[in-house]
Design a protein around this motif. Structure first.
Motif, short mmCIF file in Angstrom:
data_model
loop_
_atom_site.label_atom_id
_atom_site.label_comp_id
_atom_site.label_asym_id
_atom_site.label_seq_id
_atom_site.Cartn_x
_atom_site.Cartn_y
_atom_site.Cartn_z
N GLN A 162 13.39 -6.25 -11.11
CA GLN A 162 12.06 -6.31 -10.48
C GLN A 162 11.99 -5.43 -9.24
O GLN A 162 10.96 -4.82 -8.95
CB GLN A 162 11.72 -7.75 -10.11
CG GLN A 162 10.28 -7.92 -9.63
CD GLN A 162 9.25 -7.52 -10.70
OE1 GLN A 162 9.30 -7.99 -11.83
NE2 GLN A 162 8.33 -6.63 -10.32
N VAL B 299 11.19 -2.00 -10.40
CA VAL B 299 9.78 -1.85 -10.77
C VAL B 299 8.96 -1.54 -9.53
O VAL B 299 8.06 -0.68 -9.56
CB VAL B 299 9.26 -3.12 -11.47
CG1 VAL B 299 7.74 -3.08 -11.59
CG2 VAL B 299 9.89 -3.26 -12.85
N GLU C 37 6.49 -1.50 -18.44
CA GLU C 37 7.15 -2.42 -17.51
C GLU C 37 7.91 -3.53 -18.22
O GLU C 37 9.07 -3.80 -17.86
CB GLU C 37 6.13 -3.00 -16.53
CG GLU C 37 6.75 -3.93 -15.50
CD GLU C 37 5.77 -4.38 -14.44
OE1 GLU C 37 5.98 -5.47 -13.87
OE2 GLU C 37 4.79 -3.66 -14.17
#
Length: 333
Positions: A174, A177, A6
């Motif tokens: 983000q 993700v 990540e």
């Protein structure tokens, strides 16, 4: 998430989005100086990744914008290639031979060349007139290409929403993700169910046709040595549908642009034949902070994130490394 770094993912994506000021400055200068043709030049996956932006330009712009194969451009030439041409290249490694030679060829014809890569000292960077550098191994290039094409269309008066889109893209790392996290159980279940599948039939259209081609050829074929058929949803009823059988593993990539109905039509027919059909639909992912009118433009980015999870789980269940090759960059050709 299996094999998902990540922090590195966020860093790479952020480095691509952070190129916005450089991209805008470059596009503004090129527009002010004037040019007639934009060639989006690639090889393999980077060629396929140009198609959504050729598609966008075809829908919105009167500028001549074409995706072209690097090796074919050199072999066949292009009558409009010259001093009024801008040629854009991408390369993860910065060393793709066909792209390097195509940069040299385009420059020899007087074209202005631009490259996106993560390696500032690589041939793809050093041989281009302008190189815009992200972090190494940043993929996909949709971040940069969407910013480039969006700014270009905006400067030409052909896209009113660019500033809002570019602003929202700042949060896309983000967002993706969260897409990956949501896709993880779906990807694991798909891979577990298809451990022994040796053939896939892939359907996609609109700005996801390039990704359909890419996932079929560059992932399932190149990285997993699986046999595939890939067909544009608008062309589905003109040949390839005859390959469908009850046990055919069908993958449908569905986006949110105006061609969605074409893919719906192909999916509906395929369901009448195959008992093994999976739809990967960008509508299933919330994309917090992204305006509804921009969701369709982000479909390639979303599906790339989703299917990267599928790829890792196929690697797991098949015990076949995504890095393993028999011929590509192994043998001379």
């Amino acid at each position: 998430m299996l094999g998902f770094d990540e922090p590195e993912f966020l860093s790479q994506a952020a480095s691509a989005v952070a190129l916005r000021p450089q991209i805008e400055e470059l596009v503004d200068r090129l527009v002010d100086e004037g040019f007639d043709t934009l060639l989006l030049v690639g090889a393999g996956g980077t060629y396929a990744q140009m198609w959504p932006y050729e598609h966008l330009a075809r829908r919105a712009s009167k500028l001549d914008v074409r995706a072209v194969i690097a090796a074919e451009l050199i072999a066949s030439g292009d009558a409009r290639l010259g001093e009024r041409t801008v040629a854009l290249f991408t390369s993860v490694s910065g060393t793709t031979d066909d792209s390097v030679r195509a940069i040299e060829y385009c420059r020899s014809k007087g074209a202005y060349t631009i490259s996106f890569t993560g390696h500032p000292d690589s041939p793809v960077a050093t041989k281009a007139d302008t190189a815009l550098i992200s972090r190494p191994k940043t993929w996909p290039f949709d971040f940069q290409l969407l910013l480039f094409m969006g700014r270009l269309l905006a400067r030409r008066g052909e896209f009113d929403g660019y500033d809002r889109l570019a602003g929202e893209l700042a949060g896309i790392p983000q967002v993706l993700v969260e897409v990956a996290r949501q896709a993880e159980p779906v990807a694991a279940a798909f891979a577990d169910a298809h451990k022994d599948s040796g053939y896939y039939f892939l359907i996609g259209g609109g700005n996801l046709w390039g990704f359909t081609y890419l996932y079929s050829m560059c992932i399932l074929e190149e990285m997993q040595w699986l046999r595939t058929t890939r067909v544009h949803s608008a062309e589905f009823f003109h040949g390839s549908l005859e390959l469908l059988e009850e046990d055919t593993s069908v993958i449908v990539f569905q986006g949110e642009d105006e061609t969605r109905a074409l893919t719906d039509r192909a999916e509906a027919f395929a369901r009448r034949v195959s008992k093994d059909l999976t739809v990967f639909d960008t509508r299933d992912y919330p994309l917090a902070g992204i305006s509804p009118e921009f969701r369709g433009l982000l479909a390639p980015l979303v599906l790339d994130t989703v299917m990267s999870r599928v790829s890792k789980h196929l690697e797991r269940v098949r015990d076949h490394s995504l890095d393993l090759r028999r011929y590509y960059r192994v043998m001379d050709y």
